[in-house]
Enzyme design. Sequence first.
Site, short mmCIF file in Angstrom:
data_model
loop_
_atom_site.label_atom_id
_atom_site.label_comp_id
_atom_site.label_asym_id
_atom_site.label_seq_id
_atom_site.Cartn_x
_atom_site.Cartn_y
_atom_site.Cartn_z
N HIS A 11 13.39 -20.33 -0.30
CA HIS A 11 14.70 -19.93 -0.84
C HIS A 11 15.23 -18.80 0.05
O HIS A 11 14.44 -18.05 0.64
CB HIS A 11 14.46 -19.42 -2.26
CG HIS A 11 15.69 -19.07 -3.04
ND1 HIS A 11 16.40 -17.90 -2.85
CD2 HIS A 11 16.34 -19.73 -4.01
CE1 HIS A 11 17.42 -17.87 -3.69
NE2 HIS A 11 17.42 -18.97 -4.41
N ASP B 25 6.35 -15.84 -3.42
CA ASP B 25 7.54 -15.97 -4.25
C ASP B 25 7.19 -16.90 -5.41
O ASP B 25 7.07 -18.11 -5.25
CB ASP B 25 8.67 -16.55 -3.38
CG ASP B 25 9.93 -16.87 -4.19
OD1 ASP B 25 9.87 -16.79 -5.43
OD2 ASP B 25 10.95 -17.21 -3.57
N GLN C 290 9.56 -19.88 -9.14
CA GLN C 290 9.52 -21.20 -9.78
C GLN C 290 8.13 -21.55 -10.32
O GLN C 290 7.95 -22.62 -10.89
CB GLN C 290 9.96 -22.29 -8.78
CG GLN C 290 11.37 -22.16 -8.26
CD GLN C 290 12.43 -22.40 -9.34
OE1 GLN C 290 12.15 -22.93 -10.41
NE2 GLN C 290 13.65 -21.99 -9.05
N LYS D 62 14.26 -16.84 -15.34
CA LYS D 62 13.86 -18.25 -15.20
C LYS D 62 12.74 -18.61 -16.17
O LYS D 62 12.25 -19.73 -16.17
CB LYS D 62 13.42 -18.54 -13.77
CG LYS D 62 14.56 -18.44 -12.75
CD LYS D 62 14.08 -18.84 -11.39
CE LYS D 62 14.98 -18.33 -10.28
NZ LYS D 62 16.16 -19.15 -10.07
N CYS E 99 20.45 -22.52 -2.09
CA CYS E 99 20.00 -21.32 -1.35
C CYS E 99 18.79 -21.63 -0.48
O CYS E 99 17.85 -20.83 -0.39
CB CYS E 99 19.67 -20.17 -2.31
SG CYS E 99 21.07 -19.60 -3.24
N1 PMP Z 1 12.95 -17.81 -4.97
C1 PMP Z 1 13.05 -19.00 -5.54
C2 PMP Z 1 12.04 -20.08 -5.21
C3 PMP Z 1 14.08 -19.23 -6.45
O1 PMP Z 1 14.20 -20.44 -7.01
C4 PMP Z 1 15.00 -18.21 -6.73
C5 PMP Z 1 16.15 -18.41 -7.72
N2 PMP Z 1 16.92 -19.52 -7.49
C6 PMP Z 1 14.84 -16.98 -6.10
C7 PMP Z 1 13.80 -16.81 -5.23
C8 PMP Z 1 15.77 -15.83 -6.35
O2 PMP Z 1 15.64 -15.35 -7.64
P1 PMP Z 1 16.68 -14.28 -8.21
O3 PMP Z 1 18.05 -14.86 -7.95
O4 PMP Z 1 16.34 -14.22 -9.67
O5 PMP Z 1 16.46 -13.02 -7.49
#
Ligand code: PMP
Length: 426
Positions: free
Chosen positions: A139, A216, A219, A242, A382
Amino acid sequence: MGDVSTGRAIRVGENALGLDVEAIRADFPILDQKINDKPLIYLDNAATSQKPRTVINALIDYYRKYNANIHRGVHALAEQATERYEATRSHVARFLGDIDRERVVFTKGTTEAINLIASSYGVEQVRAGDNVVVTEMEHHANFVPWFHLADSTGAELRRIPITVCGHLDLSRIDDIITDRTRIVAVSHMSNVLGTIVDLQPLIDRAHDVGAIVVIDGAQSVPHFPVDLSALDADFYVFSAHKMLGPTGVGVLVGQREILDAMPPYQYGGSMIQEVRFDRVTYESSPNRFEAGTPNIADVVAFDAALSYLEHLGMDAVRLHERELTRYALRKLQEVPGLELQGPADAEHRGGVFSFTDPDIHPADIGAYLDAKGIAIRAGHHCAQPLLRQMQKVATARASIYVYNDESDIDRLVAALVDMRTYFGVG
Ligand code: PMP
């Protein structure tokens, strides 16, 4: 605790580990509504999850009963607010396998947690000639901070490629992670492909060469048990929103020795030991990294989300999602021409389904499904480097959670089939 504390959310029957989705749905007021005259089917959980009544009530309770600033107050409300804020920290530590609570730092999300590591540890440790390793499936939150760090220090940004099946290709790992590697940053589960990554080989290789590993978990922590007492990760980060919790709360778990040796990320109140005109000393972790008034209300309410998930049981959550993933992977094949991304095997993936239709743009798929009351996401999620690698500009993405069941997948698949007729391509 509402419905959860009654145990209604667990079905004891044919499959004692299964979730009683009907009872769970009743705990989420937002799901009980129509969108475009159709009952809402929420399948955008990889973006954010919905909140149970217990979380919403915890937020309201905080503001109605004990709103106060924490850590400094001498009055009853301040004590109560401090106690509840710190209780969530302890709860997070228990949730992740009974780790030391001082390892848990609150941030505003995964993104801020990774930025914290890059700007503090990264800027101090990474020099020109070093390298930082990411994977092709990150991401932007776990890519752009490392890109910027490499760009600004003169370090090299390296990537671990993915296979056509959507797994990490570790065949050249010893050439990619070398003795000049300082940081390896990898997702535990991809937000586009659903791939669940086997972290151990990466952690082992990184540690062999003296690099640290940043995981990270945005998910992963919401969807399956993560035991950080068993995983030798240097940093592990995720977001509350999430996993049924409020927005504006993230968690950074670090190894104690690393955290205490790192320079602060932001400077101000609450993170100092002593301040003089000519000298400032800083607190140890976690206060060292929580400058200023934190997001007290949302941290306090996050506690209720953890309780909700614990009551369901993270093993049961995973089992439910694995079975539903298996079902969805099979059913989605009924849509003519639909191209599904990611591993085909539910054992090694979570419930994130990215797909494209040969004739219809993902944005049109999203709009069509919205008209049917079905919320999915369309776009690059993203993860532009990954989509470029997949030779796609965008995909449609449906993602499940504890309140979804087979009927939601059936409605999604039926709508996708109808859509082809609607667009004159069926
Ligand atoms: N890493 C992953 C794998 C994600 O799916 C997301 C959220 N879409 C993020 C990072 C970023 O998370 P946040 O927007 O809550 O900071």
